[in-house]
Design a protein around this motif. Sequence first.
Motif, PDB file in Angstrom:
ATOM      1  N   VAL A   1       0.844  -1.195   0.000  1.00 12.22           N
ATOM      2  CA  VAL A   1       0.000   0.000   0.000  1.00 12.22           C
ATOM      3  C   VAL A   1       0.881   1.247   0.000  1.00 12.22           C
ATOM      4  O   VAL A   1       0.618   2.214  -0.728  1.00 12.22           O
ATOM      5  CB  VAL A   1      -0.955   0.001   1.211  1.00 12.22           C
ATOM      6  N   HIS A   2       1.940   1.232   0.813  1.00 10.38           N
ATOM      7  CA  HIS A   2       2.865   2.377   0.828  1.00 10.38           C
ATOM      8  C   HIS A   2       3.528   2.547  -0.536  1.00 10.38           C
ATOM      9  O   HIS A   2       3.788   3.684  -0.976  1.00 10.38           O
ATOM     10  CB  HIS A   2       3.933   2.178   1.908  1.00 10.38           C
ATOM     11  N   GLU A   3       3.790   1.443  -1.218  1.00 11.47           N
ATOM     12  CA  GLU A   3       4.414   1.525  -2.540  1.00 11.47           C
ATOM     13  C   GLU A   3       3.516   2.234  -3.553  1.00 11.47           C
ATOM     14  O   GLU A   3       3.990   3.060  -4.344  1.00 11.47           O
ATOM     15  CB  GLU A   3       4.747   0.109  -3.038  1.00 11.47           C
ATOM     16  N   VAL A   4       2.211   1.920  -3.539  1.00  7.86           N
ATOM     17  CA  VAL A   4       1.317   2.589  -4.509  1.00  7.86           C
ATOM     18  C   VAL A   4       1.119   4.060  -4.132  1.00  7.86           C
ATOM     19  O   VAL A   4       0.881   4.903  -5.013  1.00  7.86           O
ATOM     20  CB  VAL A   4      -0.053   1.871  -4.641  1.00  7.86           C
ATOM     21  N   VAL A   5       1.228   4.376  -2.842  1.00  9.37           N
ATOM     22  CA  VAL A   5       1.183   5.789  -2.436  1.00  9.37           C
ATOM     23  C   VAL A   5       2.345   6.541  -3.073  1.00  9.37           C
ATOM     24  O   VAL A   5       2.179   7.619  -3.651  1.00  9.37           O
ATOM     25  CB  VAL A   5       1.220   5.929  -0.901  1.00  9.37           C
ATOM     26  N   GLU A   6       3.548   5.966  -2.971  1.00  9.32           N
ATOM     27  CA  GLU A   6       4.726   6.597  -3.554  1.00  9.32           C
ATOM     28  C   GLU A   6       4.624   6.656  -5.082  1.00  9.32           C
ATOM     29  O   GLU A   6       5.014   7.645  -5.710  1.00  9.32           O
ATOM     30  CB  GLU A   6       5.982   5.801  -3.157  1.00  9.32           C
TER      31      GLU A   6
ATOM     32  N   TYR B   1       1.879   6.614  -7.136  1.00 11.12           N
ATOM     33  CA  TYR B   1       0.808   7.352  -7.817  1.00 11.12           C
ATOM     34  C   TYR B   1       0.454   8.695  -7.159  1.00 11.12           C
ATOM     35  O   TYR B   1      -0.282   9.476  -7.754  1.00 11.12           O
ATOM     36  CB  TYR B   1      -0.446   6.477  -7.889  1.00 11.12           C
ATOM     37  N   PHE B   2       0.959   8.961  -5.963  1.00 16.00           N
ATOM     38  CA  PHE B   2       0.542  10.168  -5.255  1.00 16.00           C
ATOM     39  C   PHE B   2       1.681  11.143  -4.960  1.00 16.00           C
ATOM     40  O   PHE B   2       1.420  12.303  -4.657  1.00 16.00           O
ATOM     41  CB  PHE B   2      -0.141   9.793  -3.926  1.00 16.00           C
ATOM     42  N   LYS B   3       2.907  10.687  -5.038  1.00 18.47           N
ATOM     43  CA  LYS B   3       4.021  11.554  -4.668  1.00 18.47           C
ATOM     44  C   LYS B   3       4.173  12.726  -5.626  1.00 18.47           C
ATOM     45  O   LYS B   3       4.290  13.891  -5.210  1.00 18.47           O
ATOM     46  CB  LYS B   3       5.319  10.748  -4.620  1.00 18.47           C
ATOM     47  N   GLU B   4       4.164  12.423  -6.898  1.00 18.73           N
ATOM     48  CA  GLU B   4       4.300  13.471  -7.916  1.00 18.73           C
ATOM     49  C   GLU B   4       2.916  13.938  -8.370  1.00 18.73           C
ATOM     50  O   GLU B   4       1.963  13.164  -8.382  1.00 18.73           O
ATOM     51  CB  GLU B   4       5.087  12.947  -9.118  1.00 18.73           C
ATOM     52  N   LYS B   5       2.834  15.191  -8.758  1.00 21.88           N
ATOM     53  CA  LYS B   5       1.574  15.717  -9.282  1.00 21.88           C
ATOM     54  C   LYS B   5       1.226  14.973 -10.564  1.00 21.88           C
ATOM     55  O   LYS B   5       2.058  14.851 -11.463  1.00 21.88           O
ATOM     56  CB  LYS B   5       1.713  17.210  -9.565  1.00 21.88           C
ATOM     57  N   PRO B   6       0.007  14.425 -10.654  1.00 18.56           N
ATOM     58  CA  PRO B   6      -0.340  13.626 -11.844  1.00 18.56           C
ATOM     59  C   PRO B   6      -0.280  14.445 -13.126  1.00 18.56           C
ATOM     60  O   PRO B   6      -0.603  15.648 -13.137  1.00 18.56           O
ATOM     61  CB  PRO B   6      -1.756  13.141 -11.546  1.00 18.56           C
ATOM     62  N   VAL B   7       0.127  13.790 -14.195  1.00 14.18           N
ATOM     63  CA  VAL B   7       0.222  14.462 -15.492  1.00 14.18           C
ATOM     64  C   VAL B   7      -1.160  14.758 -16.043  1.00 14.18           C
ATOM     65  O   VAL B   7      -1.390  15.799 -16.678  1.00 14.18           O
ATOM     66  CB  VAL B   7       1.016  13.584 -16.486  1.00 14.18           C
ATOM     67  N   ASN B   8      -2.104  13.854 -15.809  1.00 12.08           N
ATOM     68  CA  ASN B   8      -3.477  14.012 -16.303  1.00 12.08           C
ATOM     69  C   ASN B   8      -4.428  14.013 -15.109  1.00 12.08           C
ATOM     70  O   ASN B   8      -4.570  13.007 -14.432  1.00 12.08           O
ATOM     71  CB  ASN B   8      -3.852  12.875 -17.250  1.00 12.08           C
ATOM     72  N   TYR B   9      -5.047  15.135 -14.842  1.00  6.36           N
ATOM     73  CA  TYR B   9      -6.002  15.205 -13.737  1.00  6.36           C
ATOM     74  C   TYR B   9      -7.078  16.235 -14.063  1.00  6.36           C
ATOM     75  O   TYR B   9      -6.921  17.098 -14.940  1.00  6.36           O
ATOM     76  CB  TYR B   9      -5.314  15.551 -12.411  1.00  6.36           C
ATOM     77  N   GLY B  10      -8.179  16.133 -13.344  1.00  7.74           N
ATOM     78  CA  GLY B  10      -9.262  17.088 -13.504  1.00  7.74           C
ATOM     79  C   GLY B  10      -9.887  17.405 -12.161  1.00  7.74           C
ATOM     80  O   GLY B  10      -9.944  16.551 -11.273  1.00  7.74           O
ATOM     81  N   LYS B  11     -10.317  18.633 -12.002  1.00  4.03           N
ATOM     82  CA  LYS B  11     -11.047  19.035 -10.798  1.00  4.03           C
ATOM     83  C   LYS B  11     -12.377  19.624 -11.215  1.00  4.03           C
ATOM     84  O   LYS B  11     -12.456  20.370 -12.205  1.00  4.03           O
ATOM     85  CB  LYS B  11     -10.254  20.086  -9.997  1.00  4.03           C
ATOM     86  N   CYS B  12     -13.407  19.298 -10.471  1.00  2.00           N
ATOM     87  CA  CYS B  12     -14.740  19.801 -10.797  1.00  2.00           C
ATOM     88  C   CYS B  12     -15.433  20.269  -9.525  1.00  2.00           C
ATOM     89  O   CYS B  12     -15.372  19.598  -8.483  1.00  2.00           O
ATOM     90  CB  CYS B  12     -15.569  18.716 -11.469  1.00  2.00           C
ATOM     91  N   LEU B  13     -16.082  21.400  -9.625  1.00  2.55           N
ATOM     92  CA  LEU B  13     -16.865  21.943  -8.520  1.00  2.55           C
ATOM     93  C   LEU B  13     -18.255  22.269  -9.024  1.00  2.55           C
ATOM     94  O   LEU B  13     -18.416  22.990 -10.014  1.00  2.55           O
ATOM     95  CB  LEU B  13     -16.205  23.211  -7.967  1.00  2.55           C
TER      96      LEU B  13
END
Length: 808
Positions: free
Chosen positions: A767-772, A774-786
């Motif tokens: 679990v710690h490995e997937v945190v490092e 996929y979450f450590k660096e800012k994702p290249v492709n992301y979206g935010k919606c409000l």
Amino acid sequence: MKGAFSENSSIFGESLLNNILPSHTYGYVSGGNPLNIPSLTHQNLIDFHSKYYHPSNARIFAYGNLNLEKTLDYIDGEYFSTYYPIDNSYSRIPNESRWLEERKVHVVSRFDSMGSPIEKQNQIAIALLMADITDINETFTLAILSELLIKGPNSPFYKNLIEPNFSGGYNSTTGYESQVKDTFFAVGLQDLKVDEFSRFEEIFDKTIKEVIANGFESDHIESVLHNIELSLKHQSPSFGMRLLFNCTSLWNHDGDVVSSLEVSKLIQRLRKNLHENPKYLQGKVEQYFSNNQHRLTLTMSPDENYENNMKVAEKKILDSKVKDLTPKLKEEIFNNGVNLEKSQKAPVDNIHLLPCLALEDVQKNPDRYTSKKEFLSNIETFQFPAQTNEISYLKCLFNGNSLTKEEILLIPLFCDVITEMGTKSHDYKDFDKIVTSKISGFSFKLHFAENLKDAKTYNLGVLMTTHCLDKNVDDLVELAEELLNNFSITDVERVKMLIENYLSNLSVGVTQSGHLYAMQSAGGLVTDSAALKSKLSGIEHIDFMRNFTQSTPTEKIIKQLVTIGKKLFQQGNLKAALNSGEDQLDQFSKSFEKLVNSLPKSQATLKTNAVNLLSPKCQHHVMNIPVNYCAKAFMTVPYSHPDHPKLKILAKFLSAKYFLPVVREQNGAYGAGSNVGSDGIFRFFSYRDPHSVKTFEAFDKTYEWVKGNSKELNDQSLFEAKLGVLQQLDAPIAPGSIGGDLFLHGLTQDETQNYRKLILETSLEEVHEVVEKYFKEKPVNYGKCLLGPENELLKNDSEKWEEVKTGV
């Protein structure tokens, strides 16, 4: 619209008595007398009841595959052994005093920017008080009456209120409410003009007079009773829990729950009453609708200043409260707030008191099902033999690869219209009458499925489902053949009415499920396939459909809908699944092959729908609502990747240990969490959120929180997260849905069990490995919606937010 005989209704309890209890439920005790059920073998339940029973407060119900003895010992030791029963008869709810004359009330509401124009955004409803909830026979009869009066094109209120097309259709209050002490019936319309209020009242009274004078057609009554018979046998995964919750109201008022479950006896009594008095139902209409002065007419209109008026009123109240506070009270309130914050952030140290499963309790794989795949007239057909309780289920999946882009965007409207138009041989009223007397009806819906093994492709089409009693399989096939080959979309006025109702219903529920819409839109900013999905069923779909129907003549829309049907309903586009009893499947297959052979022959359209990743984007859908719905999404890996089950566990952990205490408890949102879809998109969300900017900061700081609170990710929290995931994976599957993952997504039982195995084997280190990863660096492709009101704070955000005026 409320359905008197929906899956939620407690009247289907007879199938619990006949089919469910012997194999799945230990039983229940009520009123001092245990049910005489052969499989009730737990004497300790009877002993427990005898020891603590008191007529006013003893209610015990054991549901599911429970460790009953351990549970009862726990309840005894922790609670019942230290208390004595009390007489709560004084708290019983009395019946309402009956009004001597009808009443009318008008209220104002918030203007919905997603809905119709303000001059049409009015609602009206007439409600009448009915029978006492404990009068089982009377409430059953009234539930039947509700179905006859409002459901389907052959019902009087549908003919007189919906077909004239002066509104947006029934509103959410319509139906018979049987879960309160004094039951009531209501019928209402949404999206109509104020000057239509009087017309609605006139039509209501006129309709009641017509029913009293003319009664109901016998085949209409029989179709309603047929649906009851079918529903008695139909099983759903949540049947028992829904039944339990729906029995609770009757139980709380000391009603006879067992009698309410004996539906066959209630039907027999109704038939006897109708035989002895053909005008029996007309008499009930006269009693409860015509001669009933306990009647409320409620009207509601939007006010563009509603929000400002609410804020002024709230400020006035707050100022008056603050003005009366002494320095001592202010200090007390402040200290209470500080103490509350401390308690919210304090670690929970008494969770050992809660009953909990152990990991060994869930090690065993779920039972495997039997499946067989054949090619009937070259059509891929899955067969799933199961104990379906004498019901046969049919699923037909039509590939939509031959549709143009504009036609694809009209699939949801097509699915809504196709079952409401009739055929070349039968108008919609006659066809509905035939269908409801033989089968459950036809359901069409958009099918959009990402490739579980390759996040770069997806499939879309239309899924048709239906079911019937085994004896009616040939009728089901004939009706499906008639609909698919001879559907008729020609009546322009009816199509206009259906489109108006469709548009009116689109915006209903946005405020209740805003977080789902926000997540869908956020995902649509990550991949173009998710963007298409959102345009087919999300916030974007509402705007698209409103603009499209306003700018496109109805005649042109009809031509497009007809083209969609002709393109879809061909042999080359079809694959199917049959669920039935093992002794019924051969006959079912032979009958189904007739349907296949009746369809136009065509070659399958082989086309791969590619998925493209999109650039990061933030989008604010400005809506006239007082709260926010926030979501963030980014791409990870699809279902088949070894990291996916680890991400699934991580999402559960973050929901419970991070977003729930921080976003919900500390920042005031009604709900918050995270999940990862089979498409590989990881999503965060919040529900009814007063602090959107803080929430997005929490989303962005997930990695920092995990690293700074590494002690939270321990063996216990990992165990809890695994249980949360397994709760979803091991959820009961109804007989009619067995094999659904294989048929719709190509997911085999071996792959499902391997995924489950990976869940159980996941370690803290992984679990710690997937945190490092996929979450450590800012994702290249992301979206935010409000989704929410105007927000000045977003204008100062370092990220550029695109503002979308939704509904304008």
